[in-house]
Structure formats: structure tokens, C-alpha cells
Design an enzyme around this catalytic site. Structure first.
Site, PDB file in Angstrom:
ATOM      1  N   ARG A 279     -14.553 -18.188 -17.403  1.00  0.00           N
ATOM      2  CA  ARG A 279     -13.892 -19.360 -16.804  1.00  0.00           C
ATOM      3  C   ARG A 279     -13.161 -20.154 -17.870  1.00  0.00           C
ATOM      4  O   ARG A 279     -13.781 -20.838 -18.689  1.00  0.00           O
ATOM      5  CB  ARG A 279     -14.945 -20.239 -16.121  1.00  0.00           C
ATOM      6  CG  ARG A 279     -14.425 -21.541 -15.572  1.00  0.00           C
ATOM      7  CD  ARG A 279     -13.660 -21.401 -14.294  1.00  0.00           C
ATOM      8  NE  ARG A 279     -14.469 -20.798 -13.239  1.00  0.00           N
ATOM      9  CZ  ARG A 279     -13.942 -20.284 -12.121  1.00  0.00           C
ATOM     10  NH1 ARG A 279     -12.634 -20.302 -11.921  1.00  0.00           N
ATOM     11  NH2 ARG A 279     -14.730 -19.750 -11.214  1.00  0.00           N
TER      12      ARG A 279
ATOM     13  N   ARG B  86      -9.445  -8.633 -15.085  1.00  0.00           N
ATOM     14  CA  ARG B  86     -10.100  -9.711 -15.833  1.00  0.00           C
ATOM     15  C   ARG B  86     -11.592  -9.471 -16.061  1.00  0.00           C
ATOM     16  O   ARG B  86     -12.226 -10.240 -16.778  1.00  0.00           O
ATOM     17  CB  ARG B  86      -9.891 -11.064 -15.152  1.00  0.00           C
ATOM     18  CG  ARG B  86     -10.532 -11.207 -13.797  1.00  0.00           C
ATOM     19  CD  ARG B  86     -10.336 -12.625 -13.252  1.00  0.00           C
ATOM     20  NE  ARG B  86     -10.935 -12.766 -11.934  1.00  0.00           N
ATOM     21  CZ  ARG B  86     -11.201 -13.929 -11.365  1.00  0.00           C
ATOM     22  NH1 ARG B  86     -10.909 -15.057 -11.980  1.00  0.00           N
ATOM     23  NH2 ARG B  86     -11.739 -13.973 -10.170  1.00  0.00           N
TER      24      ARG B  86
ATOM     25  N   HIS C  66      -3.345 -16.512 -15.598  1.00  0.00           N
ATOM     26  CA  HIS C  66      -4.021 -17.667 -14.980  1.00  0.00           C
ATOM     27  C   HIS C  66      -4.406 -18.683 -16.078  1.00  0.00           C
ATOM     28  O   HIS C  66      -5.594 -18.996 -16.278  1.00  0.00           O
ATOM     29  CB  HIS C  66      -5.273 -17.149 -14.255  1.00  0.00           C
ATOM     30  CG  HIS C  66      -5.868 -18.069 -13.244  1.00  0.00           C
ATOM     31  ND1 HIS C  66      -6.261 -19.353 -13.537  1.00  0.00           N
ATOM     32  CD2 HIS C  66      -6.162 -17.877 -11.935  1.00  0.00           C
ATOM     33  CE1 HIS C  66      -6.777 -19.905 -12.441  1.00  0.00           C
ATOM     34  NE2 HIS C  66      -6.722 -19.024 -11.457  1.00  0.00           N
TER      35      HIS C  66
ATOM     36  N   ASP D 145      -3.560 -26.846  -5.247  1.00  0.00           N
ATOM     37  CA  ASP D 145      -3.586 -25.389  -5.342  1.00  0.00           C
ATOM     38  C   ASP D 145      -2.316 -24.854  -4.671  1.00  0.00           C
ATOM     39  O   ASP D 145      -2.305 -24.586  -3.475  1.00  0.00           O
ATOM     40  CB  ASP D 145      -4.860 -24.847  -4.663  1.00  0.00           C
ATOM     41  CG  ASP D 145      -5.118 -23.389  -4.989  1.00  0.00           C
ATOM     42  OD1 ASP D 145      -4.228 -22.758  -5.592  1.00  0.00           O
ATOM     43  OD2 ASP D 145      -6.191 -22.881  -4.630  1.00  0.00           O
TER      44      ASP D 145
ATOM     45  N   GLU E 100       0.235 -21.282 -13.873  1.00  0.00           N
ATOM     46  CA  GLU E 100       0.110 -19.829 -13.993  1.00  0.00           C
ATOM     47  C   GLU E 100       1.436 -19.120 -13.709  1.00  0.00           C
ATOM     48  O   GLU E 100       1.919 -19.158 -12.577  1.00  0.00           O
ATOM     49  CB  GLU E 100      -0.943 -19.342 -12.993  1.00  0.00           C
ATOM     50  CG  GLU E 100      -2.222 -20.145 -13.037  1.00  0.00           C
ATOM     51  CD  GLU E 100      -3.116 -19.902 -11.823  1.00  0.00           C
ATOM     52  OE1 GLU E 100      -3.068 -18.799 -11.256  1.00  0.00           O
ATOM     53  OE2 GLU E 100      -3.841 -20.828 -11.433  1.00  0.00           O
TER      54      GLU E 100
HETATM   55  O1  TA6 Z   1      -4.919 -19.681  -9.095  1.00  0.00           O
HETATM   56  C1  TA6 Z   1      -5.507 -20.595  -8.251  1.00  0.00           C
HETATM   57  C2  TA6 Z   1      -6.737 -19.973  -7.643  1.00  0.00           C
HETATM   58  O2  TA6 Z   1      -6.396 -18.811  -6.952  1.00  0.00           O
HETATM   59  C3  TA6 Z   1      -7.435 -21.011  -6.764  1.00  0.00           C
HETATM   60  O3  TA6 Z   1      -7.242 -20.771  -5.418  1.00  0.00           O
HETATM   61  C4  TA6 Z   1      -8.859 -21.004  -7.242  1.00  0.00           C
HETATM   62  O4  TA6 Z   1      -9.730 -20.362  -6.426  1.00  0.00           O
HETATM   63  C5  TA6 Z   1      -8.740 -20.435  -8.641  1.00  0.00           C
HETATM   64  O5  TA6 Z   1      -7.634 -19.587  -8.675  1.00  0.00           O
HETATM   65  C6  TA6 Z   1      -9.944 -19.840  -9.332  1.00  0.00           C
HETATM   66  O6  TA6 Z   1     -10.282 -18.596  -8.895  1.00  0.00           O
HETATM   67  P1  TA6 Z   1     -11.553 -17.864  -9.491  1.00  0.00           P
HETATM   68  O7  TA6 Z   1     -11.635 -16.547  -8.766  1.00  0.00           O
HETATM   69  O8  TA6 Z   1     -11.335 -17.716 -10.961  1.00  0.00           O
HETATM   70  O9  TA6 Z   1     -12.725 -18.766  -9.189  1.00  0.00           O
END
Ligand code: TA6
Length: 318
Positions: A70, A93, A171, A216, A275
Site C-alpha cells: 500500500r 502488482r 497507481h 475517485d 495515476e
Molecule cells: O485507483 C483508484 C482505485 O481504483 C480506487 O477505486 C480504490 O479502490 C483504490 O484504487 C485502491 O485500490 P486497492 O485495490 O489498492 O485497495
């Protein structure tokens, strides 16, 4: 030894990170650095010449497969979010990449730059969930001024003659001093899909984007440069991108943050995801075809932009 010997400058170091995971450190002679985990091909740290961290990494990040890390720069491939049948954001990832010591030529030839080349190919298990052969080459480069460049080359190596289709995102989690004091420039007036409203399409109104609740959004047909201005830090991040038309902007804010197990309750105040992505129009590659894209990140003092918040001034400065 006279006790005064200088520490040897190692531009590239391959070492162990958290939980013994393999990690590569890139260092520039003036002090900037980048850390990359082979798990995920994941950049987890980018520091400037003063040693200040520029990427957000969750205080509760779990460095344990199969959980993705994360923070930093997760690679979303071959699927962004839940836009398909794979796990959210695809599997790149949370796979272990290898260092590619002999990548095919990467024009233009770079000299004074520190970089590492990574490679991901599907395993037998991966082929069961996504039946396509590919080679994903990721070059992570630290420029002399501390800029961080990620270049992706994805090739269809299917031998069954079949094309494949994917969506993609870098991301990136930027570190910000206080999300309420941040603005994003370069996306105003653009159309976006709102992930909080069933991905309905809207048009951004008015000025630069600021933050006071959960966001988002997938901005469409975005310019090649986007700026993130952090007033408190007096720092501007500039994202330059090539081949990536979309830009996702995400901050979970307080309530959503509490539902994310590997995110501290207050971490949302210090992060912003912007992103560079290819989502609205998925990419299709025929066998033998390669897709090449890149994002380049730089962090400059906001005074560099003459204290002006005019997006054109920020974005036109090179
Ligand atoms: O990029 C935005 C997003 O798709 C959000 O909708 C949110 O869920 C985030 O990514 C994080 O996703 P993750 O799977 O890393 O918890």
C-alpha cells in the site's frame, strides 16, 4: 583507514528489504534515491537530494505476498480496478519480477542516468486466469536532477495467433503534507468517470481541483503534464506522461480509509493518488506487437513556478 574515508557511492544496490523481500536501490551522486521491490516491480520510495520522501507509503503497509504493497507506485496490469474478471488492479502488482540484465535496446541510449530493468512473464498459474503470453519490461530510471522515470514495454508473445486486451495504470501515491492544502492543475474542465457514482460521466467545472471529501475519478483525454501543488510544503510535483491518456485521482478520505486494513486512519491526510493510465480505451496488442509508455515525475519548489498558481504557467514550465 584514517576515519575520514568517504562512503563509496553505489549507484545500484541489490539488497533485502522488509520481510527479506528483494529490493533494488538506485542512488544519484547528489543524494536522490529510489527503492524498488521485485515483489510487484513496485517503487516504494523516491527521495530528493535533501533525503525527503516524495512518495506516500502506508504506515500499515504489509510487505507480505499476496497482499500488494500500500503506497509507492503499484503497477495495475492487465486490469485496472474491477474492469474485468481478474482480481482488482490485475496481478502484476503481486507477482515477483526479475531483474533483466540484458533487455532489448531501449532507444534513446541514456548515459548519465541510473536505472534498473525488470521483467515480468506469466507463470503457468497466471496463464490459467489470463491465458495470454506476454513480456512486461519495466525500466526505472533516476535522472541526474532526481527525476523518476518509469518506462513500460508490454509485448504480446502469444504463439496461438491471438491478440490480447488490457487496461493499465501507474497507481502513484504522492506524499503530501495536508490533503486539504493541495490542488491539482491540468484536469479542470475535463470529462471524468466518477467511480463513486457507477462510473457515470461528468464534466469538471471551474478551477483547479482541491480536496474536502472522498474522490475517485477517472479523468479522460488528459494533457501530458499534470501538476500537484502542495502549499504547505511549497512543493510542486509535475507528472509528465506519454501514451497514457487517462488520469485517476483518488483519496479515500476518513470513512473509507478506516475500511482499508493496510491504511492508517489518518494516512489519507498525507497521500494523494494521481495515476497515469489507459482505461477508457483498452489497449489491444496482436502477437509480436509492443506497447510502450512512460511517466516521468519531478518535484520542484513551488517558487520555481514564480509563486503563480496559474496552471498554464505551471504546466508550461519544463
Ligand atoms: O485507483 C483508484 C482505485 O481504483 C480506487 O477505486 C480504490 O479502490 C483504490 O484504487 C485502491 O485500490 P486497492 O485495490 O489498492 O485497495
Amino acid at each position: 583507514m584514517d576515519g575520514m574515508s568517504t562512503i563509496e557511492h553505489k549507484p545500484i544496490e541489490i539488497t533485502k528489504g522488509i520481510n527479506g523481500l528483494d529490493k533494488v536501490i538506485l542512488r544519484e551522486i547528489l543524494g536522490s534515491s529510489v527503492e524498488v521491490y521485485l515483489y510487484g516491480g513496485h517503487v516504494t520510495s523516491w527521495k530528493n537530494e535533501q533525503g525527503e520522501e516524495l512518495l506516500f507509503l502506508s504506515s500499515k503497509a504489509i510487505f507480505k505476498p499476496p497482499k500488494p504493497i500500500r503506497g509507492g507506485i503499484p503497477i495495475c496490469f492487465p486490469q485496472f480496478s474491477n474492469l474485468g474478471s481478474l482480481e482488482a488492479h490485475g496481478f502484476a502488482r503481486n507477482r515477483v519480477w526479475i531483474i533483466d540484465n540484458d533487455p532489448p535496446p531501449f532507444p534513446p541510449n541514456v548515459t548519465n542516468r541510473v536505472y534498473v530493468d525488470l521483467l515480468l512473464k506469466p507463470t503457468e498459474e497466471d496463464l490459467k486466469i489470463w491465458p495470454h503470453s506476454f513480456e512486461y519490461r519495466l525500466r526505472i530510471t533516476l535522472g541526474p536532477g532526481g527525476d523518476l522515470m518509469l518506462t513500460s514495454r508490454i509485448r504480446n508473445t502469444n504463439t496461438d495467433g491471438k491478440p490480447f486486451t488490457f487496461t493499465f495504470a501507474y497507481h502513484t501515491y504522492f506524499s503530501v503534507s495536508d490533503i486539504s492544502e493541495v490542488r491539482v492543475e491540468g484536469l479542470e474542465t475535463l470529462d471524468y468517470l466518477d467511480n463513486l457514482k457507477n462510473r457515470e460521466r461528468y464534466t469538471e467545472q471551474g478551477d483547479a481541483i482541491t480536496f474536502e471529501s472522498e474522490v475517485d475519478k477517472i479523468y479522460l483525454s488528459t494533457p501530458t503534464k499534470i501538476a500537484i501543488l502542495d502549499h504547505e510544503k511549497k512543493r510542486t510535483f509535475v507528472i509528465r506522461k506519454d501514451g497514457l491518456p487517462d488520469a485517476v485521482v483518488w483519496n479515500p478520505w476518513d470513512k473509507k480509509a478506516k475500511t482499508i486494513v493496510d491504511l492508517g486512519d489518518d494516512d489519507y491526510k498525507h497521500m494523494l493518488c494521481v495515476e497515469a493510465a489507459a482505461i477508457e480505451k483498452p489497449i489491444t496488442l496482436k502477437p509480436g506487437e509492443e506497447w510502450k509508455v512512460r511517466q516521468e515525475l519531478s518535484a520542484v519548489p513551488s517558487s520555481y513556478c514564480s509563486g503563480q498558481l496559474d496552471p498554464n504557467k505551471v504546466l508550461q514550465s519544463s
